[in-house]
Design a protein around this motif. Structure first.
Motif, PDB file in Angstrom:
ATOM      1  N   THR A 183     -26.501 -17.511  22.408  1.00  0.00           N
ATOM      2  CA  THR A 183     -26.890 -18.060  23.707  1.00  0.00           C
ATOM      3  C   THR A 183     -25.862 -17.647  24.754  1.00  0.00           C
ATOM      4  O   THR A 183     -24.678 -17.537  24.463  1.00  0.00           O
ATOM      5  N   ASP A 185     -25.840 -19.474  27.531  1.00  0.00           N
ATOM      6  CA  ASP A 185     -25.760 -20.706  28.320  1.00  0.00           C
ATOM      7  C   ASP A 185     -24.496 -21.477  27.971  1.00  0.00           C
ATOM      8  O   ASP A 185     -24.402 -22.050  26.882  1.00  0.00           O
ATOM      9  N   SER A 188     -24.857 -25.070  26.538  1.00  0.00           N
ATOM     10  CA  SER A 188     -25.382 -25.321  25.198  1.00  0.00           C
ATOM     11  C   SER A 188     -24.272 -25.797  24.273  1.00  0.00           C
ATOM     12  O   SER A 188     -23.156 -25.267  24.294  1.00  0.00           O
ATOM     13  N   HIS A 191     -22.723 -22.960  22.255  1.00  0.00           N
ATOM     14  CA  HIS A 191     -22.229 -21.766  22.942  1.00  0.00           C
ATOM     15  C   HIS A 191     -20.851 -21.323  22.459  1.00  0.00           C
ATOM     16  O   HIS A 191     -20.636 -20.143  22.151  1.00  0.00           O
ATOM     17  N   THR A 197     -22.845 -13.501  23.226  1.00  0.00           N
ATOM     18  CA  THR A 197     -23.742 -14.122  24.211  1.00  0.00           C
ATOM     19  C   THR A 197     -25.019 -13.320  24.415  1.00  0.00           C
ATOM     20  O   THR A 197     -25.880 -13.726  25.195  1.00  0.00           O
ATOM     21  N   GLY A 228     -30.009 -20.995  19.795  1.00  0.00           N
ATOM     22  CA  GLY A 228     -29.961 -20.562  21.182  1.00  0.00           C
ATOM     23  C   GLY A 228     -31.253 -20.729  21.948  1.00  0.00           C
ATOM     24  O   GLY A 228     -31.251 -21.128  23.119  1.00  0.00           O
ATOM     25  N   ASP A 252     -33.389 -13.378  19.001  1.00  0.00           N
ATOM     26  CA  ASP A 252     -32.579 -14.297  18.201  1.00  0.00           C
ATOM     27  C   ASP A 252     -32.498 -13.922  16.729  1.00  0.00           C
ATOM     28  O   ASP A 252     -31.566 -14.341  16.034  1.00  0.00           O
TER      29      ASP A 252
END
Length: 399
Positions: A183, A185, A188, A191, A197, A228, A252
């Protein structure tokens, strides 16, 4: 389980050498362990008859098989209490959490030793040693995942090689440490625990982490099919996404595929609902287990995330830990994990529930046997290593 899989595992057990596992050298030179028997099965022997794990499982009672697919936990650092816990049901594994970690490495070695009742069939002792935010070993000062997100993959390989050494030195053969979620974000909860990322960046570092751990601990990829894309924290809810399967495959899925291709031995299923594939959490979804086996080619041990988290979600149909465990096994998991809220009575109750499910026909006996055999393969490989380099059980024996 395929005959090819069983034949490959037999090769791993018969020859724990660099020839079998090319790059499977530990980052630190372990104490050499004795090699397995050099005897080879006769040309006329069937793969089933030649498979030592299947032979062990065939000789077990129904309750012993049920216990062998349960990974339990109780929060204590008392070696005697841990020994008694493992002796009572001969569970297939134990997950060490913070409440199990004493002040120093020597005391932890004594504690983990107490968990092994039968050295010929050692349990799968596991730990969540990701580094950084999720670190059970206070003496692990290696780079954390969030520090590796922008680093060269070689840095991730080195960090996880060192981390695997710390874990194995403590007498722990399984690390639930490689987060393959992805992810960008920063809000999150997952994360800071990811290794990248973007899907491609995470995939490169996940593969590197598996290479780093190889030969020292059995590697685990988590939390399949990926946090994610599904916002929310699965410790207290069922994170949900409507992402289509083809989009998942192109994004993903990439870190998981990379880790599987690199030879990770375990795949941990998250309590995540990808509703375009199955409205049920992936941990309880037969379709997601089929996808991992048939589309990603994973042939190792599938393990649930902590089933206590399902209870913590507050969803009424997930309130019973025994039902959750039986459903998880039926869906395709090989090892069910119970931690949150677990007492000395929790794992035995799950074992009883699995036995009852087989006897009633709710859980197919051959599904239990397949799960028990996959778990036993790792246990026998661990016993065969005798403290030396672990065989790469997912490597191509002809590679």
């Amino acid at each position: 389980m395929t005959s090819a899989r069983r034949t490959a595992l037999l090769g791993a057990l018969l020859a724990i050498t660099a020839t079998l596992c090319g790059a499977c050298a530990a980052p630190q030179e372990p104490t050499p362990g004795p090699t397995a028997s050099t005897a080879t099965p006769s040309a006329t022997a069937t793969p089933e008859a030649a498979d030592p794990a299947a032979a062990v499982v065939d000789a077990m009672s129904l309750r012993e098989r049920a216990a062998s697919v349960v990974m339990g936990h109780i929060p204590t650092t008392d070696p005697a209490a841990l020994r008694s816990y493992m002796e009572s049901d001969q569970l297939g594994g134990f997950l060490l959490m913070g409440a199990n970690i004493p002040d120093d490495a020597a005391a932890l070695q004594a504690l983990t030793a107490s968990l092994t009742v039968d050295p010929a069939r050692p349990p799968l002792i596991a730990i969540d040693q990701e580094g950084g935010d999720v670190s059970r070993l206070p003496w692990d000062d290696l780079p954390a995942p969030y520090q590796l997100q922008q680093a060269d993959p070689a840095a991730a390989e080195a960090a996880f090689a060192g981390r695997a050494g710390l874990v194995r030195q403590a007498g722990i053969p399984v690390n639930f440490g490689i987060v393959a979620d992805v992810t960008a974000d920063p809000g999150s909860f997952i994360h800071r625990r990811t290794l990248g990322t973007t899907p491609d960046a995470a995939a490169a570092r996940v593969a590197a982490a598996v290479r780093g751990e190889r030969g020292t601990v059995f590697s685990t990829l988590k939390h399949f099919p990926g946090h994610g894309a599904a916002p929310g924290d699965s410790h207290s809810s069922i994170p949900t996404t409507a992402m289509p399967l083809d989009q998942w495959h192109s994004a993903d899925a990439l870190p998981f595929r990379a880790g599987i291709d690199e030879g990770a031995e375990l795949l941990m299923y998250g309590h995540l609902a990808y509703t375009a594939v199955d409205p049920a959490p992936a941990s309880l979804s037969a379709e997601w287990h089929r996808i991992a086996r048939d589309q990603l080619g994973f042939d190792g041990v599938m393990v649930t995330d902590d089933l206590g988290m399902l209870e913590s979600s507050g969803v009424p149909e997930y309130a019973d830990p025994v039902t959750n465990a039986v459903t998880a096994l039926a869906a395709g998991n090989d090892l069910v994990l119970t931690v949150v809220g677990s007492t000395a009575e929790t794992a035995p109750a799950i074992v009883d529930g699995i036995v009852a499910a087989v006897e009633s026909g709710t859980l197919a006996e051959d599904r239990l046997d397949d799960a028990a055999t996959r778990v036993m393969e790792l246990r026998l490989a661990l016993a065969d290593s005798a403290g030396g380099a672990l065989p790469c059980t997912t490597c191509d024996p002809e590679g």
